[in-house]
Design a protein around this motif. Structure first.
Motif, PDB file in Angstrom:
ATOM      1  N   ASN A 155       1.008  -1.432  -0.273  1.00 38.28           N
ATOM      2  CA  ASN A 155      -0.491   0.275   0.448  1.00 38.28           C
ATOM      3  C   ASN A 155       1.134   1.500  -0.622  1.00 38.28           C
ATOM      4  O   ASN A 155       0.534   1.678  -0.497  1.00 38.28           O
ATOM      5  CB  ASN A 155      -0.467   0.216   1.210  1.00 38.28           C
ATOM      6  CG  ASN A 155      -2.154  -1.329   0.790  1.00 38.28           C
ATOM      7  OD1 ASN A 155      -3.134  -0.188   0.280  1.00 38.28           O
ATOM      8  ND2 ASN A 155      -2.298  -1.938   1.721  1.00 38.28           N
ATOM      9  N   LEU A 157       1.596   1.091  -4.042  1.00 38.05           N
ATOM     10  CA  LEU A 157      -0.092   1.560  -5.009  1.00 38.05           C
ATOM     11  C   LEU A 157       0.146   2.778  -4.720  1.00 38.05           C
ATOM     12  O   LEU A 157      -0.661   4.223  -5.610  1.00 38.05           O
ATOM     13  CB  LEU A 157      -1.320   1.093  -3.795  1.00 38.05           C
ATOM     14  CG  LEU A 157      -1.519  -0.037  -4.485  1.00 38.05           C
ATOM     15  CD1 LEU A 157      -2.600  -0.807  -3.624  1.00 38.05           C
ATOM     16  CD2 LEU A 157      -1.319  -0.813  -5.567  1.00 38.05           C
ATOM     17  N   GLU A 161      -0.435   6.374  -7.746  1.00 36.82           N
ATOM     18  CA  GLU A 161      -1.353   7.163  -7.725  1.00 36.82           C
ATOM     19  C   GLU A 161      -0.396   8.089  -6.890  1.00 36.82           C
ATOM     20  O   GLU A 161      -1.693   9.276  -8.206  1.00 36.82           O
ATOM     21  CB  GLU A 161      -1.766   7.233  -6.471  1.00 36.82           C
ATOM     22  CG  GLU A 161      -3.375   7.676  -5.925  1.00 36.82           C
ATOM     23  CD  GLU A 161      -4.124   7.524  -4.722  1.00 36.82           C
ATOM     24  OE1 GLU A 161      -4.813   8.925  -4.380  1.00 36.82           O
ATOM     25  OE2 GLU A 161      -4.078   6.567  -4.754  1.00 36.82           O
ATOM     26  N   ASN A 179      -4.376  -3.209 -11.181  1.00 36.31           N
ATOM     27  CA  ASN A 179      -3.689  -4.065 -10.391  1.00 36.31           C
ATOM     28  C   ASN A 179      -4.619  -4.231  -9.093  1.00 36.31           C
ATOM     29  O   ASN A 179      -4.477  -4.223  -8.136  1.00 36.31           O
ATOM     30  CB  ASN A 179      -2.745  -2.335  -9.583  1.00 36.31           C
ATOM     31  CG  ASN A 179      -4.066  -1.368  -8.076  1.00 36.31           C
ATOM     32  OD1 ASN A 179      -5.101  -1.703  -9.785  1.00 36.31           O
ATOM     33  ND2 ASN A 179      -3.285  -0.459  -8.798  1.00 36.31           N
ATOM     34  N   ASN A 186      -4.007  -5.388  -4.803  1.00 34.15           N
ATOM     35  CA  ASN A 186      -5.089  -4.766  -3.832  1.00 34.15           C
ATOM     36  C   ASN A 186      -5.956  -5.137  -4.091  1.00 34.15           C
ATOM     37  O   ASN A 186      -7.015  -5.295  -3.175  1.00 34.15           O
ATOM     38  CB  ASN A 186      -5.022  -3.053  -4.359  1.00 34.15           C
ATOM     39  CG  ASN A 186      -6.032  -3.054  -5.917  1.00 34.15           C
ATOM     40  OD1 ASN A 186      -7.148  -3.757  -5.706  1.00 34.15           O
ATOM     41  ND2 ASN A 186      -6.036  -1.783  -6.058  1.00 34.15           N
ATOM     42  N   CYS A 222      -6.680  -1.873   2.517  1.00 34.84           N
ATOM     43  CA  CYS A 222      -5.870  -0.452   3.256  1.00 34.84           C
ATOM     44  C   CYS A 222      -6.317  -0.524   4.920  1.00 34.84           C
ATOM     45  O   CYS A 222      -6.011   0.859   5.411  1.00 34.84           O
ATOM     46  CB  CYS A 222      -6.199   0.533   1.443  1.00 34.84           C
ATOM     47  SG  CYS A 222      -7.778   0.749   2.784  1.00 34.84           S
ATOM     48  N   THR A 243      -3.575   4.669   2.281  1.00 38.51           N
ATOM     49  CA  THR A 243      -2.823   4.217   2.255  1.00 38.51           C
ATOM     50  C   THR A 243      -1.302   5.005   1.815  1.00 38.51           C
ATOM     51  O   THR A 243      -0.574   3.487   1.764  1.00 38.51           O
ATOM     52  CB  THR A 243      -3.114   2.920   0.935  1.00 38.51           C
ATOM     53  OG1 THR A 243      -3.464   3.794   0.075  1.00 38.51           O
ATOM     54  CG2 THR A 243      -4.275   2.786   0.433  1.00 38.51           C
TER      55      THR A 243
END
Length: 351
Positions: free
Chosen positions: A175, A179, A183, A191, A195, A202, A255
């Motif tokens: 996270n 991820l 972002e 993905n 996730n 999260c 996250t």
């Protein structure tokens, strides 16, 4: 919120409960972040408030993990779920219904959503999509965490805390360092298979790390490191992200490593401070009483924010709303919840 039974009382948990609900109020009275003109003094003020208060609900997840993951030492799994149903699920359903009827005619902010065409199907669809009261997202998350608690608790019973730490490590790696950067840099990849697994859910990392800190898994030096990293993340959050310019970082991303380690550092710091303070019984009872109202305050506070807006003829752009309302709303909600809890059946309204 504090939802456990038959366990030793920890003053630092009570203080974290009180702090967390006050931070929630700070978040919800600084909603001018969505309406103030970007770059203005007011916008920067509420953005800073949002940055300071962002650990609010994550502290509640850590508190819940700290108090519940080792439930097998106090009760059976059947009793665990009976208590969760009584103390969380039933109030959640009750207040979803009450807020739904309230939302038909009146309004409050933030949270409640208008329902001008009420019906059973509209209620069910709204309930399933968290469109009755948006701040109730907490309940949806915590109920999912309760479902996996027996598996986590089994690891505790087997004295396999290292596996819990492994789960947190996997959470952080995926996270915070995979991820979240994707972002930030707006990199679009498929993905879903990353996730989707529960271990990267999260909020699971907050839930487990709360227990690890509470149970003494980390050494004093390791806790010191968590506090130091938390301070660094707080500084980045408030001064570089909240007040900085040109930084394309989501300061509220649950996250991301900034919010995660700021929240963990704050949790650890409060624990460390309270363990060094020898509270007398009067203050212990006071903190216990105040903490017992946190869930009720969370449920009812949008009503009082809206009420005070009408009484004082202000809105979310007012300094009174931003700076004074958090304390006013907290005091009034605290007294209201405690009074209701004293009446027959009140504990089912505000557990």
């Amino acid at each position: 919120m504090n939802t456990g039974v038959l366990r030793k009382r920890y003053s630092y948990i009570d203080v974290l409960n009180i702090l967390a609900i006050f931070l929630v109020l700070m978040l919800h009275t600084s909603q001018a972040i969505f309406t103030a003109k970007v770059g203005t003094s007011l916008f920067l003020q509420v953005r800073m408030f949002q940055g300071i208060a962002i650990p609010a609900v994550f502290l509640f997840f850590m508190i819940s993990g700290a108090m519940l993951i080792d439930y097998r030492q106090r009760m059976s799994t059947t009793d665990f779920f009976k208590h969760r149903i009584k103390r969380v699920l039933i109030p959640f359903l009750l207040w979803s219904i009450l807020w739904y009827f309230y939302d038909i005619k009146w309004s409050a902010y933030p949270g409640p959503i208008s329902h001008p065409h009420p019906s059973v199907s509209d209620f069910l669809i709204s309930f399933a999509s968290t469109n009755i009261n948006t701040i109730f997202w907490f309940f949806y998350v915590i109920l999912v965490l309760y479902l996996v608690t027996p598996m986590l608790s089994a690891l505790v019973k087997l004295k396999e805390k290292d596996y819990l730490f492994l789960l947190v490590s996997i959470y952080v790696i995926i996270n915070c360092f995979i991820l979240y950067p994707l972002e930030v840099f707006k990199i679009q990849i498929t993905n879903n298979m990353i996730n989707f697994p529960l271990i990267t859910f999260c909020y699971l990392g907050y839930f487990i790390v709360g227990y690890l800190i509470h149970s003494g898994f980390f050494s004093k030096k390791q806790e010191d490191l968590l506090i130091i990293v938390g301070f660094i993340m707080f500084f980045i959050q408030v001064f570089f992200i909240s007040l900085g310019k040109g930084l394309n970082l989501d300061m509220n991303n649950s996250t991301g490593p900034i919010v995660f380690f700021y929240s963990v550092g704050l949790f650890t710091l409060v624990k460390r401070i309270m363990e060094k303070i020898n509270l007398n019984s009067r203050f212990s009872v006071l903190f216990k009483t105040m903490a017992s109202a946190s869930l009720g305050i969370y449920i009812i506070h949008p009503f009082f924010i809206g009420l005070f807006d009408k009484i004082f003829s202000v809105n979310e752009m007012s300094r009174l709303h931003i700076y004074i309302f958090p304390l006013m709303v907290y005091i009034v909600c605290l007294l209201f919840v405690l009074v209701i809890k004293k009446i027959p059946g009140g504990k089912y309204i505000f557990p």
